[in-house]
Design a protein around this motif. Structure first.
Motif, PDB file in Angstrom:
ATOM      1  N   MET A 145     -26.884  27.135  45.653  1.00 19.74           N
ATOM      2  CA  MET A 145     -25.494  27.494  45.326  1.00 19.74           C
ATOM      3  C   MET A 145     -25.319  27.511  43.808  1.00 19.74           C
ATOM      4  O   MET A 145     -25.723  26.587  43.105  1.00 19.74           O
ATOM      5  CB  MET A 145     -24.526  26.476  45.928  1.00 19.74           C
ATOM      6  CG  MET A 145     -23.063  26.824  45.695  1.00 19.74           C
ATOM      7  SD  MET A 145     -21.939  25.519  46.268  1.00 19.74           S
ATOM      8  CE  MET A 145     -22.096  24.339  44.932  1.00 19.74           C
ATOM      9  N   GLU A 146     -24.724  28.594  43.296  1.00 25.33           N
ATOM     10  CA  GLU A 146     -24.419  28.672  41.874  1.00 25.33           C
ATOM     11  C   GLU A 146     -23.052  28.042  41.603  1.00 25.33           C
ATOM     12  O   GLU A 146     -22.103  28.212  42.379  1.00 25.33           O
ATOM     13  CB  GLU A 146     -24.422  30.132  41.402  1.00 25.33           C
ATOM     14  CG  GLU A 146     -25.806  30.773  41.416  1.00 25.33           C
ATOM     15  CD  GLU A 146     -25.791  32.148  40.775  1.00 25.33           C
ATOM     16  OE1 GLU A 146     -24.698  32.582  40.338  1.00 25.33           O
ATOM     17  OE2 GLU A 146     -26.857  32.782  40.713  1.00 25.33           O
ATOM     18  N   LEU A 147     -22.977  27.336  40.493  1.00 22.79           N
ATOM     19  CA  LEU A 147     -21.718  26.687  40.128  1.00 22.79           C
ATOM     20  C   LEU A 147     -20.698  27.728  39.689  1.00 22.79           C
ATOM     21  O   LEU A 147     -21.013  28.634  38.898  1.00 22.79           O
ATOM     22  CB  LEU A 147     -21.966  25.687  38.988  1.00 22.79           C
ATOM     23  CG  LEU A 147     -20.812  24.747  38.670  1.00 22.79           C
ATOM     24  CD1 LEU A 147     -20.564  23.791  39.830  1.00 22.79           C
ATOM     25  CD2 LEU A 147     -21.108  23.959  37.383  1.00 22.79           C
ATOM     26  N   GLU A 148     -19.453  27.617  40.194  1.00 21.49           N
ATOM     27  CA  GLU A 148     -18.372  28.538  39.849  1.00 21.49           C
ATOM     28  C   GLU A 148     -17.200  27.764  39.260  1.00 21.49           C
ATOM     29  O   GLU A 148     -17.119  26.527  39.369  1.00 21.49           O
ATOM     30  CB  GLU A 148     -17.917  29.299  41.101  1.00 21.49           C
ATOM     31  CG  GLU A 148     -19.022  30.113  41.755  1.00 21.49           C
ATOM     32  CD  GLU A 148     -18.562  30.790  43.041  1.00 21.49           C
ATOM     33  OE1 GLU A 148     -17.326  30.820  43.282  1.00 21.49           O
ATOM     34  OE2 GLU A 148     -19.421  31.260  43.798  1.00 21.49           O
ATOM     35  N   HIS A 168     -15.368  25.433  41.464  1.00 16.61           N
ATOM     36  CA  HIS A 168     -16.000  24.136  41.685  1.00 16.61           C
ATOM     37  C   HIS A 168     -15.604  23.151  40.596  1.00 16.61           C
ATOM     38  O   HIS A 168     -15.365  21.961  40.869  1.00 16.61           O
ATOM     39  CB  HIS A 168     -17.526  24.298  41.718  1.00 16.61           C
ATOM     40  CG  HIS A 168     -18.003  25.186  42.819  1.00 16.61           C
ATOM     41  ND1 HIS A 168     -19.079  26.047  42.684  1.00 16.61           N
ATOM     42  CD2 HIS A 168     -17.531  25.378  44.091  1.00 16.61           C
ATOM     43  CE1 HIS A 168     -19.259  26.704  43.820  1.00 16.61           C
ATOM     44  NE2 HIS A 168     -18.334  26.319  44.686  1.00 16.61           N
ATOM     45  N   ALA A 210     -25.940  20.958  43.954  1.00 16.92           N
ATOM     46  CA  ALA A 210     -26.236  21.978  42.942  1.00 16.92           C
ATOM     47  C   ALA A 210     -26.402  21.368  41.555  1.00 16.92           C
ATOM     48  O   ALA A 210     -27.160  21.883  40.727  1.00 16.92           O
ATOM     49  CB  ALA A 210     -25.120  23.028  42.922  1.00 16.92           C
ATOM     50  N   LEU A 211     -25.715  20.262  41.297  1.00 13.38           N
ATOM     51  CA  LEU A 211     -25.756  19.641  39.973  1.00 13.38           C
ATOM     52  C   LEU A 211     -26.769  18.506  39.879  1.00 13.38           C
ATOM     53  O   LEU A 211     -26.951  17.928  38.802  1.00 13.38           O
ATOM     54  CB  LEU A 211     -24.355  19.130  39.604  1.00 13.38           C
ATOM     55  CG  LEU A 211     -23.321  20.223  39.342  1.00 13.38           C
ATOM     56  CD1 LEU A 211     -21.951  19.614  39.124  1.00 13.38           C
ATOM     57  CD2 LEU A 211     -23.728  21.066  38.141  1.00 13.38           C
ATOM     58  N   ARG A 231     -21.903  19.836  48.422  1.00  9.55           N
ATOM     59  CA  ARG A 231     -22.620  21.032  47.982  1.00  9.55           C
ATOM     60  C   ARG A 231     -22.645  21.123  46.455  1.00  9.55           C
ATOM     61  O   ARG A 231     -23.668  21.482  45.860  1.00  9.55           O
ATOM     62  CB  ARG A 231     -21.960  22.283  48.572  1.00  9.55           C
ATOM     63  CG  ARG A 231     -22.143  22.423  50.078  1.00  9.55           C
ATOM     64  CD  ARG A 231     -21.326  23.591  50.607  1.00  9.55           C
ATOM     65  NE  ARG A 231     -21.501  23.761  52.051  1.00  9.55           N
ATOM     66  CZ  ARG A 231     -20.746  24.550  52.799  1.00  9.55           C
ATOM     67  NH1 ARG A 231     -19.755  25.254  52.241  1.00  9.55           N
ATOM     68  NH2 ARG A 231     -20.973  24.646  54.100  1.00  9.55           N
TER      69      ARG A 231
END
Length: 319
Positions: free
Chosen positions: A1-4, A7, A44-45, A40
């Motif tokens: 998952m890419e951070l947006e 988020h 991702a982080l 999630r």
């Protein structure tokens, strides 16, 4: 998952609320859905962002790092979006004037003066009772200039992003039917009107509270206040159903008189606003001059106010 960005907003909301339950309510999520989203984001982080127990949620060291970046990025992106919208709304049509107002006495005069001075430049207007709405449209570039009023010395909206110039400060006068027992008085004590019903236009800010406070100091509580549009206020006064609150620049009107209150317990500031970074800001000096001229004309139309001003120099046009 890419951070947006959404988020980052979620992480900040949890930190601000201090718990997932409160953050879910603020965000309009179900608490289990927010928990799933947080897991999630943490995956991702690379690690947990909050220590969670029965007392709430507290940022971990990683969480503090992410929050520090979010507090920089989110306002920067918001400013970018606002600037882009403002640019899109102004860059193609600079040779025109879009004016917003809150039903004050100056908008018509400014329109007339601008249309006379620049007949080739279209002038459009938008009015609302909501100062917040007008200022938001100014921030977004949907308006070039705004004419609003504020009670007493209260701060104008969006003061950090918009430029506001005080055009003039007026006392609040009282409208009476011309057959009223106090219509012949040059000045009224507020306490004389303790038994009256009142009428006033709606609006935001502290004016209603300031009026109630002034009445309390005068020894009474208003029995009835009708909040309605200007025409209905005038009608209620003309037929003797109420006495009205109005700006001192209220124009002469058949069937009623306006009178000052002793001690000027209520005041109203007329403000001209614009966004300092908008292309229209280059015309602020000219629009300010026309607004000040319109204000001077409004004052001159009221003989009662013109006489009153001669003895009360702290009111009237601003330097």
């Amino acid at each position: 998952m890419e951070l947006e960005l959404r988020h980052l907003r979620t992480i900040r909301a949890i930190a601000d609320a201090g718990s997932l339950t409160k953050a879910a309510t603020a965000l309009g999520f179900a608490q289990p859905a927010l928990s799933t989203q947080l897991r999630r984001i943490e995956k991702a982080l690379g690690g947990p962002l909050f220590d969670r127990d029965h007392t709430g949620a507290r940022p971990t060291l990683l969480g503090e790092l992410v929050l520090e970046r979010a507090r920089v990025l989110l306002p920067a992106v918001r400013e970018l979006q606002e600037e882009a919208v403002r640019f899109a709304n102004t860059v193609e049509r600079l040779d025109r004037f879009r004016l917003g107002g809150t039903h004050g006495p100056l908008l018509g005069g400014v329109v007339d003066r601008l249309a006379t001075a620049r007949p080739s430049a279209p002038v459009s207007t938008y009015t609302s009772w909501s100062v917040s709405e007008i200022s938001s449209m100014l921030v977004a570039g949907r308006l070039d200039f705004a004419l609003i009023g504020t009670c007493g010395e209260s701060a104008p909206p969006e003061a950090e992003r918009l430029r506001w110039q005080v055009v003039g400060t007026d006392p609040v006068f009282v409208m009476l039917p011309d057959g009223h027992r106090f219509a012949g008085k040059e000045e009224l004590e507020l306490s004389w009107l303790a038994d009256e019903c009142w009428t006033n236009v709606p609006g935001e800010g502290c004016f209603a509270d300031c009026f109630n406070a002034a009445c309390t100091r005068a020894g009474f509580t208003p029995s009835q206040v009708y909040e309605t549009d200007t025409a209905s206020c005038v009608h209620l006064v003309q037929v003797g159903r109420a006495v009205g609150l109005c700006r001192a620049t209220f124009p002469p009107t058949p069937g009623l008189v306006t009178r000052p209150l002793a001690g000027a317990p209520l005041a109203w500031r007329h403000l001209l606003g614009w966004h300092p970074d908008a292309p229209a800001a280059d015309a602020a000096g000219a629009v300010s001059g026309h607004t000040r001229a319109a204000y001077a004309e409004a004052v001159a139309r009221s003989e009662t106010y013109a006489r009153w001003l001669a003895e009360h120099p702290r009111f009237g046009a601003s330097d």
